[in-house]
Design a protein around this motif. Structure first.
Motif, mmCIF file in Angstrom:
data_model
loop_
_atom_site.group_PDB
_atom_site.id
_atom_site.type_symbol
_atom_site.label_atom_id
_atom_site.label_comp_id
_atom_site.label_asym_id
_atom_site.label_seq_id
_atom_site.Cartn_x
_atom_site.Cartn_y
_atom_site.Cartn_z
ATOM 1 N N LEU A 70 43.746 47.085 41.355
ATOM 2 C CA LEU A 70 44.097 48.480 41.603
ATOM 3 C C LEU A 70 45.561 48.620 42.004
ATOM 4 C CD1 LEU A 70 43.090 51.367 41.773
ATOM 5 C CD2 LEU A 70 42.438 50.943 44.139
ATOM 6 N N LEU A 71 46.047 47.710 42.873
ATOM 7 C CA LEU A 71 47.462 47.769 43.260
ATOM 8 C C LEU A 71 48.368 47.533 42.058
ATOM 9 C CD1 LEU A 71 47.623 45.946 46.706
ATOM 10 C CD2 LEU A 71 47.641 48.386 46.244
ATOM 11 N N GLN A 72 47.968 46.626 41.188
ATOM 12 C CA GLN A 72 48.776 46.352 39.997
ATOM 13 C C GLN A 72 48.806 47.568 39.072
ATOM 14 O OE1 GLN A 72 47.558 42.914 37.702
ATOM 15 N NE2 GLN A 72 48.121 44.000 35.847
ATOM 16 N N LYS A 299 53.207 41.954 31.161
ATOM 17 C CA LYS A 299 52.598 40.617 31.260
ATOM 18 C C LYS A 299 52.267 40.228 32.695
ATOM 19 C CE LYS A 299 52.994 39.813 26.841
ATOM 20 N NZ LYS A 299 51.801 39.749 25.969
ATOM 21 N N LEU A 300 52.498 41.153 33.632
ATOM 22 C CA LEU A 300 52.248 40.831 35.042
ATOM 23 C C LEU A 300 50.794 40.441 35.278
ATOM 24 C CD1 LEU A 300 53.121 40.785 38.024
ATOM 25 C CD2 LEU A 300 52.685 43.245 38.096
ATOM 26 N N MET A 305 46.420 36.497 36.582
ATOM 27 C CA MET A 305 45.148 35.910 36.148
ATOM 28 C C MET A 305 45.249 34.395 36.052
ATOM 29 S SD MET A 305 44.010 38.693 33.249
ATOM 30 C CE MET A 305 42.740 37.642 32.577
ATOM 31 N N ALA A 306 46.378 33.885 35.548
ATOM 32 C CA ALA A 306 46.556 32.428 35.488
ATOM 33 C C ALA A 306 46.517 31.827 36.882
ATOM 34 C CB ALA A 306 47.874 32.095 34.791
ATOM 35 N N TYR A 307 47.179 32.508 37.828
ATOM 36 C CA TYR A 307 47.154 32.036 39.217
ATOM 37 C C TYR A 307 45.731 32.077 39.783
ATOM 38 C CZ TYR A 307 47.473 32.527 44.281
ATOM 39 O OH TYR A 307 47.259 32.419 45.633
ATOM 40 N N GLY A 308 45.025 33.196 39.543
ATOM 41 C CA GLY A 308 43.690 33.348 40.101
ATOM 42 C C GLY A 308 42.683 32.373 39.530
ATOM 43 N N PHE A 309 42.689 32.187 38.203
ATOM 44 C CA PHE A 309 41.744 31.250 37.585
ATOM 45 C C PHE A 309 42.000 29.821 38.057
ATOM 46 C CE2 PHE A 309 41.166 34.409 33.983
ATOM 47 C CZ PHE A 309 39.904 34.781 34.423
#
Length: 465
Positions: A70-72, A299-300, A305-309
């Motif tokens: 939501l913030l993004q 692309k943010l 998502m890469a960080y989270g996964f």
């Protein structure tokens, strides 16, 4: 008149005496295996503990994912100048965004004063449930974006951050203790990004599309609430919760401050601060200043998502490190982050060069791996140092309060150059590693540590018992 001895012998043979009849009623079944039934019972309890951990972890993942998503979405929409002019021409949206961020980042500073009271009053599970409900309230406020909906909900979510993560850490640690007992029963930034084109949307999103996205986020937040409510069992038995509350509210308020006299906790404070630095740095400093510069604002989401996964996968795999010494995951995560910080210090991305994408995604994934090692290492360390269930909520409150102070510091240093931010991160990481090493050395020398005394429960007896 004499008894017939034959009748007594027949009664004895047929087992019709009083003692024989009692044994038939209350005696053990001939096919009953006490050891096997005991194993089945504790196996069911261990499966229940695993169910609680999975439900709490999934609820936390949904809650934090909805919050960041939501913030993004707000960042991208509110940054676009055309969208602001069309939809919010009569509102000072940048001022509202600043106050929303201030409410989220400043309010947790006071959390040490009320978090232990909330956990002891409502209990660990219900504190998690209420905090997740506050996150759902924050999502619902975005259906009608106005000052009097966004800013109060941001203040509320800032007040709920420390109780949520402190109660979650306490809950997971308590479940780990229960599993061990059962297994061994025998024994963000401001609204604009300077230097970029202020129009990033190809076309303005339809209101129906935004409502649909917010409804999906709202459904995910409600699902997280239901997971906590229906699938998470109680962390303590009812009698234990009564004992935890009955030590007096004045003592509950004071005990977090008294626990900071313990040199083990004081040596871990730099590690707590760095833990807060690194989470917000990857979501703001790295993602916005490196990722957006090289790949663009669109692309943010993929970088995060890469960080989270990576963090999720490595958190699950970090269970394999439990067989290692307790400092191994912490030092491995520190070395990984140090290497990444030095790389970022020596490298500057070129704007809009998509060939830099693999490097940026690799850095995001490696940073997530380091974060997973850091977070799991700290939680395991606190569980090992403070095994007493009467102290765990105080300890995890201190941990997440210092994280909140670090997040507030990151909010204040937003205007600093990137080199200065990286220098502060490296300094904090070095200080955290050195302080933790000094704590382990003092423990190896068997130096006594000071723990505050937990008062005995004071139960009020009234009426007939």
């Amino acid at each position: 008149m004499e008894k017939d001895p034959g009748c007594c012998q027949d009664a004895a043979k047929t087992g019709l005496g009083p003692e024989a009849q009692l044994d038939d009623v209350v005696g053990a079944h001939p096919d009953y295996n006490e050891e096997e039934e005991e194993q089945k019972y504790f196996r069911r309890k261990r499966l229940g503990v695993l169910k609680n951990v999975l439900a709490a972890s999934l609820a936390a993942m949904l809650t934090y994912g909805v919050y960041l998503g939501l913030l993004q979405m707000q960042l991208i929409l509110h940054y676009d100048e055309t969208y602001r002019e069309v939809k919010y021409s009569n509102m000072e949206l940048e001022d509202i965004d600043r106050k929303v961020l201030m409410g989220i980042n400043v309010t947790p500073v006071a959390a040490l004063l009320y978090t232990p009271v909330l956990i002891r009053f409502f209990g660990t599970k219900w504190t998690m449930f209420l905090a997740v409900g506050v996150y759902a309230l924050f999502v619902s406020s975005n259906y009608w974006e106005r000052y009097f909906t966004l800013v109060p909900s941001a203040v509320a979510i800032g007040a709920a951050i420390v109780p949520l993560w402190a109660s979650l850490g306490n809950y997971i640690t308590r479940m780990a203790q229960k599993y061990h007992e059962d297994a061994h029963y025998s024994t963000l930034s401001h609204g604009t990004l300077p230097g970029f084109n202020t129009t990033v949307l190809c076309s303005l999103p339809r209101s129906a599309s935004l409502i649909m996205v917010e409804s999906v986020l709202m459904a995910a937040a409600f699902l997280a609430m239901l997971l906590v409510l229906l699938l998470c069992g109680a962390a303590y038995r009812p009698t234990e919760e009564i004992d935890l509350r009955s030590i007096g509210w004045g003592n509950i308020f004071q005990l977090p401050f008294k626990h900071m006299r313990d040199y083990r906790l004081r040596h871990l404070l730099p590690l707590f601060v760095y833990s807060g630095f690194e989470v917000l740095f990857v979501c703001t400093g790295f993602a916005l200043n490196y990722g957006v510069c090289a790949l663009g604002l669109e692309k943010l989401a993929y970088l995060l998502m890469a960080y989270g996964f990576s963090a999720s996968a490595c958190s699950a795999l970090a269970l394999c490190t439990l067989r290692l010494r307790r400092h191994s995951p912490l030092l491995a995560g520190a070395l990984l982050h140090a290497a990444i910080l030095v790389t970022l210090f020596c490298w500057a991305p070129e704007p809009r060069r998509t060939e830099q994408a693999p490097l940026l995604y690799a850095i995001a994934a490696l940073w997530g791996a380091g974060s997973a090692l850091n977070k799991t290492g700290v939680s395991v360390l606190l569980g090992m140092l403070y095994e007493d269930k009467e102290r765990q909520d105080f300890v995890f409150t201190i941990y997440h309060w210092w994280q909140a102070l670090a997040i507030f510091t990151v909010y204040l240093w937003e205007g600093l150059p990137m080199k200065a931010k990286l220098s502060i991160m490296l300094l904090a990481l070095g200080l955290a590693a050195g302080s933790y090493g000094w704590m382990e050395r003092r423990l190896a020398r068997h130096l006594a540590y000071r723990l505050p005394r937990i008062p005995r429960p004071r139960h009020r007896v009234s009426g007939y018992r």
